[in-house]
Design a protein around this motif. Structure first.
Motif, short mmCIF file in Angstrom:
data_model
loop_
_atom_site.label_atom_id
_atom_site.label_comp_id
_atom_site.label_asym_id
_atom_site.label_seq_id
_atom_site.Cartn_x
_atom_site.Cartn_y
_atom_site.Cartn_z
N SER A 199 0.81 -1.22 0.00
CA SER A 199 0.00 0.00 0.00
C SER A 199 0.85 1.27 0.00
N GLY A 200 2.18 1.12 0.01
CA GLY A 200 3.06 2.28 -0.01
C GLY A 200 3.05 3.06 1.29
N ARG A 219 14.38 -4.50 5.31
CA ARG A 219 14.70 -5.30 4.13
C ARG A 219 13.77 -4.94 2.95
N ALA A 220 12.51 -4.60 3.26
CA ALA A 220 11.53 -4.28 2.22
C ALA A 220 11.53 -2.79 1.87
N GLY A 221 12.29 -1.99 2.60
CA GLY A 221 12.31 -0.55 2.34
C GLY A 221 11.09 0.18 2.89
N VAL A 222 10.45 -0.39 3.91
CA VAL A 222 9.27 0.21 4.53
C VAL A 222 9.73 0.95 5.79
N SER A 266 13.43 10.49 4.52
CA SER A 266 14.36 9.89 3.56
C SER A 266 13.67 8.96 2.57
N ALA A 267 12.39 8.68 2.79
CA ALA A 267 11.68 7.75 1.89
C ALA A 267 10.57 8.51 1.15
N ALA A 268 9.55 7.79 0.76
CA ALA A 268 8.47 8.36 -0.04
C ALA A 268 7.76 9.51 0.66
N PRO A 269 7.60 10.65 0.00
CA PRO A 269 6.94 11.78 0.64
C PRO A 269 5.45 11.57 0.87
N GLU A 270 4.81 10.68 0.12
CA GLU A 270 3.37 10.46 0.28
C GLU A 270 3.09 9.32 1.25
#
Length: 180
Positions: free
Chosen positions: A60-61, A104-107, A171-175
Protein backbone atom coordinates in the motif's frame (compact mmCIF):
# COMPACT_ATOMS: atom_id res chain seq x y z
CA UNK A 1 -12.26 -10.31 21.16
CA UNK A 2 -10.07 -13.29 21.99
CA UNK A 3 -7.23 -14.30 19.74
CA UNK A 4 -7.71 -17.70 18.13
CA UNK A 5 -4.57 -18.96 19.90
CA UNK A 6 -5.90 -17.87 23.30
CA UNK A 7 -7.11 -21.36 24.39
CA UNK A 8 -3.65 -22.79 23.61
CA UNK A 9 -1.99 -20.09 25.70
CA UNK A 10 -4.44 -20.69 28.55
CA UNK A 11 -3.73 -24.44 28.44
CA UNK A 12 0.02 -23.72 28.43
CA UNK A 13 -0.36 -21.49 31.48
CA UNK A 14 -2.34 -24.16 33.37
CA UNK A 15 0.15 -26.91 32.50
CA UNK A 16 3.05 -24.68 33.53
CA UNK A 17 1.38 -24.06 36.91
CA UNK A 18 0.74 -27.75 37.51
CA UNK A 19 4.31 -28.72 36.63
CA UNK A 20 5.78 -25.97 38.80
CA UNK A 21 3.74 -27.19 41.78
CA UNK A 22 5.02 -30.76 41.45
CA UNK A 23 8.68 -29.80 41.95
CA UNK A 24 9.92 -33.21 40.73
CA UNK A 25 12.86 -33.69 38.41
CA UNK A 26 10.67 -35.07 35.64
CA UNK A 27 8.16 -32.21 36.04
CA UNK A 28 10.96 -29.64 35.73
CA UNK A 29 12.32 -31.43 32.65
CA UNK A 30 8.85 -31.55 31.09
CA UNK A 31 8.27 -27.87 31.93
CA UNK A 32 11.53 -26.86 30.19
CA UNK A 33 10.57 -28.94 27.15
CA UNK A 34 7.12 -27.38 27.05
CA UNK A 35 8.58 -23.86 27.47
CA UNK A 36 10.75 -24.46 24.40
CA UNK A 37 7.69 -25.57 22.44
CA UNK A 38 5.79 -22.45 23.58
CA UNK A 39 8.68 -20.20 22.57
CA UNK A 40 8.86 -21.78 19.12
CA UNK A 41 5.11 -21.36 18.63
CA UNK A 42 5.24 -17.70 19.72
CA UNK A 43 8.21 -17.05 17.45
CA UNK A 44 6.36 -18.61 14.50
CA UNK A 45 3.26 -16.50 15.18
CA UNK A 46 5.38 -13.34 15.49
CA UNK A 47 7.12 -14.12 12.18
CA UNK A 48 3.77 -14.61 10.42
CA UNK A 49 2.23 -11.47 11.92
CA UNK A 50 5.26 -9.30 11.12
CA UNK A 51 5.38 -10.65 7.58
CA UNK A 52 1.72 -9.74 7.00
CA UNK A 53 2.11 -6.26 8.52
CA UNK A 54 5.19 -5.42 6.44
CA UNK A 55 3.69 -6.91 3.26
CA UNK A 56 0.55 -4.79 3.71
CA UNK A 57 2.62 -1.65 4.29
CA UNK A 58 4.81 -2.41 1.28
CA UNK A 59 1.91 -3.10 -1.08
CA UNK A 60 0.00 0.00 0.00
CA UNK A 61 3.06 2.28 -0.01
CA UNK A 62 2.78 3.01 3.70
CA UNK A 63 4.99 2.86 6.75
CA UNK A 64 4.51 1.18 10.11
CA UNK A 65 3.99 3.06 13.37
CA UNK A 66 4.67 1.10 16.56
CA UNK A 67 4.34 2.07 20.18
CA UNK A 68 7.66 2.20 21.98
CA UNK A 69 6.85 -0.38 24.67
CA UNK A 70 10.15 -0.30 26.58
CA UNK A 71 9.38 -0.54 30.29
CA UNK A 72 5.72 -1.40 29.68
CA UNK A 73 5.67 -4.27 32.14
CA UNK A 74 7.05 -2.07 34.89
CA UNK A 75 4.48 0.68 34.21
CA UNK A 76 1.35 -1.46 34.11
CA UNK A 77 -0.64 -2.44 37.18
CA UNK A 78 -2.79 -5.46 36.43
CA UNK A 79 -4.38 -8.38 38.23
CA UNK A 80 -2.41 -11.61 38.25
CA UNK A 81 -4.28 -13.39 35.39
CA UNK A 82 -3.89 -10.28 33.19
CA UNK A 83 -0.22 -9.97 34.15
CA UNK A 84 0.37 -13.60 33.23
CA UNK A 85 -1.28 -13.11 29.84
CA UNK A 86 0.64 -9.88 29.15
CA UNK A 87 3.98 -11.33 30.24
CA UNK A 88 3.57 -14.45 28.13
CA UNK A 89 3.55 -12.53 24.85
CA UNK A 90 6.74 -11.34 23.22
CA UNK A 91 6.07 -7.76 22.13
CA UNK A 92 9.75 -6.95 21.81
CA UNK A 93 10.34 -9.93 19.53
CA UNK A 94 7.43 -8.90 17.31
CA UNK A 95 8.84 -5.36 17.11
CA UNK A 96 12.29 -6.67 16.15
CA UNK A 97 10.79 -8.89 13.45
CA UNK A 98 8.75 -6.01 12.02
CA UNK A 99 11.80 -3.70 12.09
CA UNK A 100 14.18 -6.04 10.25
CA UNK A 101 11.58 -7.14 7.69
CA UNK A 102 10.54 -3.53 7.08
CA UNK A 103 14.16 -2.48 6.61
CA UNK A 104 14.70 -5.30 4.13
CA UNK A 105 11.53 -4.28 2.22
CA UNK A 106 12.31 -0.55 2.34
CA UNK A 107 9.27 0.21 4.53
CA UNK A 108 9.79 2.99 7.10
CA UNK A 109 9.13 2.20 10.78
CA UNK A 110 8.39 4.94 13.31
CA UNK A 111 8.25 4.41 17.10
CA UNK A 112 5.86 6.63 19.05
CA UNK A 113 5.22 7.37 22.71
CA UNK A 114 2.36 5.12 23.92
CA UNK A 115 1.26 7.53 26.68
CA UNK A 116 -2.49 8.18 26.65
CA UNK A 117 -3.15 6.68 23.21
CA UNK A 118 -6.17 4.89 24.69
CA UNK A 119 -7.56 8.04 26.35
CA UNK A 120 -7.04 10.44 23.44
CA UNK A 121 -9.86 11.21 21.01
CA UNK A 122 -8.63 10.40 17.50
CA UNK A 123 -10.82 13.18 16.04
CA UNK A 124 -10.14 16.21 18.26
CA UNK A 125 -7.08 14.80 20.12
CA UNK A 126 -8.39 15.78 23.55
CA UNK A 127 -7.08 13.52 26.34
CA UNK A 128 -9.28 12.65 29.29
CA UNK A 129 -9.63 9.62 31.53
CA UNK A 130 -13.42 9.64 31.16
CA UNK A 131 -13.08 9.01 27.41
CA UNK A 132 -12.66 5.32 28.18
CA UNK A 133 -15.86 4.20 29.97
CA UNK A 134 -15.02 0.51 29.48
CA UNK A 135 -12.18 -1.68 28.23
CA UNK A 136 -13.68 -2.04 24.74
CA UNK A 137 -15.43 1.30 24.28
CA UNK A 138 -14.18 4.82 23.61
CA UNK A 139 -16.67 7.69 23.93
CA UNK A 140 -15.84 11.39 23.99
CA UNK A 141 -18.82 13.43 25.14
CA UNK A 142 -17.52 16.80 23.95
CA UNK A 143 -17.25 16.07 20.22
CA UNK A 144 -19.59 13.04 20.30
CA UNK A 145 -17.07 10.59 18.85
CA UNK A 146 -17.68 6.92 19.76
CA UNK A 147 -15.52 4.03 18.54
CA UNK A 148 -14.00 0.73 19.59
CA UNK A 149 -11.20 1.59 22.03
CA UNK A 150 -8.49 -0.37 20.18
CA UNK A 151 -9.41 1.16 16.81
CA UNK A 152 -9.36 4.65 18.34
CA UNK A 153 -5.93 3.93 19.85
CA UNK A 154 -4.61 2.64 16.54
CA UNK A 155 -5.69 5.88 14.84
CA UNK A 156 -3.83 7.82 17.54
CA UNK A 157 -0.69 5.73 17.02
CA UNK A 158 -0.93 6.28 13.26
CA UNK A 159 -1.36 10.04 13.78
CA UNK A 160 1.62 10.20 16.14
CA UNK A 161 3.66 8.14 13.69
CA UNK A 162 2.73 10.45 10.84
CA UNK A 163 3.61 13.50 12.94
CA UNK A 164 6.95 11.96 13.93
CA UNK A 165 7.62 11.11 10.28
CA UNK A 166 6.78 14.61 9.03
CA UNK A 167 8.79 16.32 11.79
CA UNK A 168 11.76 13.97 11.39
CA UNK A 169 14.11 13.52 8.46
CA UNK A 170 12.16 12.29 5.43
CA UNK A 171 14.36 9.89 3.56
CA UNK A 172 11.68 7.75 1.89
CA UNK A 173 8.47 8.36 -0.04
CA UNK A 174 6.94 11.78 0.64
CA UNK A 175 3.37 10.46 0.28
CA UNK A 176 3.77 8.16 3.27
CA UNK A 177 0.69 7.15 5.24
CA UNK A 178 1.04 4.93 8.26
CA UNK A 179 -0.53 1.68 9.38
CA UNK A 180 -1.07 1.42 13.12
Amino acid sequence: MRHRREPERENDRKLRGKLQQKQTKSAKRRARKHADKEARRNKDINHKMSKRIVAEAEHSGRGVALEDLKGMRARTRLRKPQRTMLDSWTFAQLGVFIAYKAKRAGVPVVYVDPAYTSRECSRCHHIERGNRPSQARFAWRSCGFVDHADRNSSHNIAHRGWTAWVCGARSAAPELTLIA
